[in-house]
Design an enzyme around this catalytic site. Structure first.
Site, PDB file in Angstrom:
ATOM      1  N   ASP A 116     -22.203  -6.632  33.010  1.00 50.95           N
ATOM      2  CA  ASP A 116     -22.024  -7.025  31.603  1.00 50.95           C
ATOM      3  C   ASP A 116     -22.891  -8.250  31.318  1.00 50.95           C
ATOM      4  O   ASP A 116     -23.403  -8.889  32.236  1.00 50.95           O
ATOM      5  CB  ASP A 116     -20.555  -7.329  31.303  1.00 50.95           C
ATOM      6  N   GLU A 149     -17.501  -9.958  33.832  1.00 42.24           N
ATOM      7  CA  GLU A 149     -17.710 -11.314  34.362  1.00 42.24           C
ATOM      8  C   GLU A 149     -17.843 -12.345  33.251  1.00 42.24           C
ATOM      9  O   GLU A 149     -17.337 -13.465  33.363  1.00 42.24           O
ATOM     10  CB  GLU A 149     -18.958 -11.337  35.262  1.00 42.24           C
TER      11      GLU A 149
END
Lengths: 477, 477
Positions: free
Chosen positions: B100, B166
């Site tokens: 991400d 994250e």
């Protein structure tokens, strides 16, 4: 010679339902000046007032104020000015009020619909604007009508100035007042403003003083952009660290301002003034109730009232540019702006206050030995105001209170500011009186705003009686 | 015995355009985990990774993490776990990365389209996620492919763990890692994470330590509701006044924490450690450039690095509940919450830090003699992490850096935290190495994020070389 008021008073009593209906109609117009979408309602409220005044035979004008500064697509609502009576043998009194209101919605927690006047069994008339300031404004109209219906000669010429932007900074009004001081308002002998409140709930007051306010920003900046405290904590001098130390140095928990020289600007307390505070109808329980806590600075009424009315205070309002949301964010803000203000009192001149504030903050910042940059600026300043309560304007009002309420009013000052007061005093050069109608529990600006029926009806009597006593006062001051 | 790497290196060079294309495809997927509407793109990015891994012959699973806490209408993106190789005679290395990215939009000030990889004439590959963390994640895939095409035996078993949350707090990941520690990750001999950056732009580093963070709130309350400073200034003890004094007492301009006992918790500086800082490739100009100012606490590199890596720091982040907007508001806030955090280092135990912080704030507040209420709470705490840089995991990485970049890497720590590091260490009980690919100017989390082509291609060589040296290291630690 005491004026004959019985006929007028009886007429007010017998018209009381009609006067409450007039207030109901006014409250039903949501004239919220802060809300762009409600601007047509503000204008409609001005038209309502103008129509009622015309029907009473007053000469009315709706005067445009131009575009709203910063929102040039919006016209400011007009100032409604009116004259009732033009008899050179009578005194002329200029009265001020405002027909706009604070925002209100059921969703804020109102127990009733804010724009439907709702009267409970204790005679409390709930509704936005009931006490601030539609009740008092209509009070003047009601006084005119009761005189007409009672067949009692109106004792003065009445000049009226009702604005529609008071709750949004009175945009455009100062210029208007200054421009009309020697025109429409030229023959005013004194000014009366009914837009504040009794100190408590039982005893009326006349207000002769207001504190001023000087509002400051302290900006501290260093890094080129916000930093991450993990990466930079311990290596960079943080503006927030410096700002906390500056703001902490201004005032202590007991409200003692730490800026040298400021206390010396304050007018000394005379024995005469000191003796006045003991008699004021106010208790520490009144304070605790309005605070919602017992976290007062002073344990007694006298020192509390003096701290509120005749001594300066300093409040830290907040910090712009730092993390202010709920939760946790590990930011080192690059630029933070502390906001604080000083409530000023006689004889503090704004320029002297500024000079002492800037000098002190400069010294405090230098002590830190910081590489950051510190800049303190004045955001805005409003001057304190104190009138002479021995003027016939006050004497007349005092006699009217005694007549209507059966008690001598307290002579009070207020901690906050009503800037238009000073504007009227300076523009007209005449004495200004603050003559409140509502009481301390009316919750102006809050949810469940109300005006007690008794305060409204007796208040109408009071406004009329005041004008009669004005007509009788000797031409001394 | 030095591993034979020439064939592999040559293959990486000849596949470099193909590897850049792979990164281009990955950057084109706007897998922003913080943006609800982009959740399908995050999932698509996980599928892209899984498909690429499958095509390379890895055993891949996409493991669901359930609903997103607090946003139960949203499924968390799956963790992509994979195994490449299952030879009991080889070491097994567990690698972690995330697929991400941070939010990005042209309107934020990007010079290029953030989701189109754009390479300039200096070889800078601009694009959101290029360096954080799609480049490093694809680095492992590229290393596998280059081995296959070069016909070089892959030197270890590779376990991979790539998450998609994250940048939004790694929701759900800790539980997953703990649950799989003795299952999917059971045979890991060491862990390698490529999700940080070189200290500068020229010299690679291996990172063996991170600071922890304890985040506190100090809440001070008094009045029942917000007050008007005109009416109440001077009569009520103001929570903001108290809070400024508390926050000002925590740390000074030069970052010295004022809380007694805290410094004594810090591991003493040995002569050996002290001697390490002088050789690190870092200059004060590097610091000034990243600060965007010269407002540093220390004048020299050694003390700056120690302050960032091995000493605690305290930052005041902001105030909740006070006025934080531009302009002027004369409020006395009824309840204000100061936020500050302490970056912790060996050997500070969180409980000891809490105890000293609470005691100190309690004492400072008592000194004020305030009737307000003060409450200090820990919002969250993450522990510091320090690994042994003498472990074979680090020795192997060091040799790989020297082979690829021709220079011994700096052994560094970081001031911030990467919580998953400690989670992997505690869950697996194995040594964890942080092996960065990008440099300090890559602007992760900022506009114009980039990864230099050289760092990407040499980084792919480095990851492969590291695995070869891992295979050669003696079984000592």
């Amino acid at each position: 010679m005491a004026p004959q008021l019985d006929g007028y008073f009886k007429q007010v009593d017998s018209l009381s339902d009609h006067f409450i209906e007039r207030l109901r109609k006014a409250v039903a117009i949501p004239s919220i000046s802060a809300d762009e979408e409600r601007r047509p309602d503000v204008v409609r409220m001005g038209e309502f007032l103008a129509a009622e005044l015309s029907a009473l035979g007053a000469g009315v004008q709706q005067r445009p104020l131009g575009k709203q500064p910063g929102k040039e697509h919006l016209e400011l609502p007009p100032v409604v000015i009116a004259r009732y009576g033009n008899d050179r043998k009578k005194r002329t009194i200029l009265v001020y009020g405002h027909y706009d209101v604070q925002p209100a919605g059921k969703e804020d927690g109102w127990a009733t619909e804010p724009f439907e006047l709702t009267i409970d069994d204790k005679g409390r008339m709930f509704g936005r604007g009931s006490t601030d300031d539609k009740g008092p404004v209509l009070g003047w109209l009601n006084a005119i009508e009761a005189h007409q219906k009672a067949g009692v000669d109106f004792p003065v010429n009445l000049l009226m100035c009702f604005e529609g932007m008071e709750e949004y900074g009175s945009e455009g009004l100062d210029d208007f007042i200054n421009a009309e001081a020697k025109k429409f308002f030229a023959d005013a002998d004194a000014v009366c403003i009914s837009d504040n409140y009794w100190l408590g709930t039982e005893k009326p007051c006349l207000t002769y003083g207001l504190r001023g306010c000087s509002y400051y920003s302290v900006e501290i900046s260093g890094p080129g952009q916000d930093l991450h405290s993990g990466v930079f904590g311990g290596t960079a001098q943080e503006p927030m660290t410096d700002l906390m130390r500056i703001l902490a140095s201004l005032v202590d928990t007991d409200g003692k301002i730490q800026i040298p020289g400021l206390a010396e600007l304050v007018a000394p307390l005379t024995e005469e003034e000191k003796s006045l505070y003991g008699n004021i109808a106010f208790t520490m329980d009144n304070l605790y109730e309005s605070l919602g806590s017992q976290t007062s600075i002073h344990p007694d009424k006298e020192r509390t009232l003096m701290a509120r009315w005749r001594y300066p205070s300093l409040s830290v309002h907040g910090v712009e540019g730092a993390f202010s949301q709920p939760g946790a964010k590990t930011v080192i803000p690059a630029k933070v702006i502390g906001k604080f203000s000083i409530r000023t009192v006689p004889n503090m001149e704004s320029e002297d206050v500024d000079r002492l504030v800037f000098k002190y903050i400069d010294e405090q910042f230098k002590k830190l030995g910081s590489k950051n940059t510190c800049k303190c600026t004045l955001q805005n300043a409003g001057k304190w105001w104190v009138a002479s309560p021995k003027h016939w304007n006050f004497t007349a009002a005092s006699k009217a209170v005694e007549k209507v309420w059966g008690v001598k009013p307290d002579l009070t000052r207020e901690g906050g500011s009503i800037p238009v007061t000073l504007t009227f005093e300076q523009a007209t050069g005449k004495n200004v009186l603050l003559l409140p109608m509502g009481s301390s529990t009316d919750a102006a600006h809050s949810i469940n705003e109300k005006l007690d029926k008794k305060n409204y009806i007796e208040g109408i009597k009071l406004l009329g009686a005041y004008l009669h006593y004005v007509a009788e006062e000797p031409m001394v001051n």
